[in-house]
Write a protein that holds these residues in place. Structure first.
Motif, short mmCIF file in Angstrom:
data_model
loop_
_atom_site.label_atom_id
_atom_site.label_comp_id
_atom_site.label_asym_id
_atom_site.label_seq_id
_atom_site.Cartn_x
_atom_site.Cartn_y
_atom_site.Cartn_z
N ASP A 47 -47.34 -29.39 -9.06
CA ASP A 47 -48.40 -28.68 -9.77
C ASP A 47 -48.92 -29.59 -10.88
OD1 ASP A 47 -50.08 -26.78 -10.83
OD2 ASP A 47 -48.49 -25.47 -11.57
N SER B 208 -57.55 -26.96 -10.42
CA SER B 208 -56.14 -26.65 -10.25
C SER B 208 -55.83 -26.67 -8.77
CB SER B 208 -55.80 -25.30 -10.86
OG SER B 208 -56.58 -24.29 -10.27
N MET C 52 -52.66 -28.07 -6.20
CA MET C 52 -51.33 -28.69 -6.12
C MET C 52 -51.33 -29.83 -5.12
SD MET C 52 -48.63 -25.60 -6.20
CE MET C 52 -47.98 -25.08 -7.76
#
Length: 73
Positions: free
Chosen positions: A44, A52, A54
């Motif tokens: 992450d 955002s 991962m």
């Protein structure tokens, strides 16, 4: 496999080959969490560009560009 990545590390994305809308290569960010799986690692990252998304290592690849002073091992 890059298992030496730790929360707090600053990273630069080298490649994200399997994502249909990848983070651009060269983008930097701070690792927020690392979640090892059996044969891959989910990472992450708080990306500096505000996204955002991962990482799945492999196939995604990053380079550690700096570490916090207490995270050097």
């Amino acid at each position: 496999m890059q298992t030496n990545i730790k929360a707090g590390d600053r990273v630069r994305l080298l490649s994200m080959p399997d994502d249909p809308d990848p983070i651009p290569a060269g983008t930097t960010g701070t690792v927020a969490g690392v979640y090892p799986q059996s044969d891959w690692t989910q990472v992450d990252v708080d990306w500096d560009n505000g996204r955002s998304l991962m990482l799945s290592i492999p196939p995604d690849r990053v380079a550690v560009i700096s570490r916090p002073a207490d995270n050097t091992n």
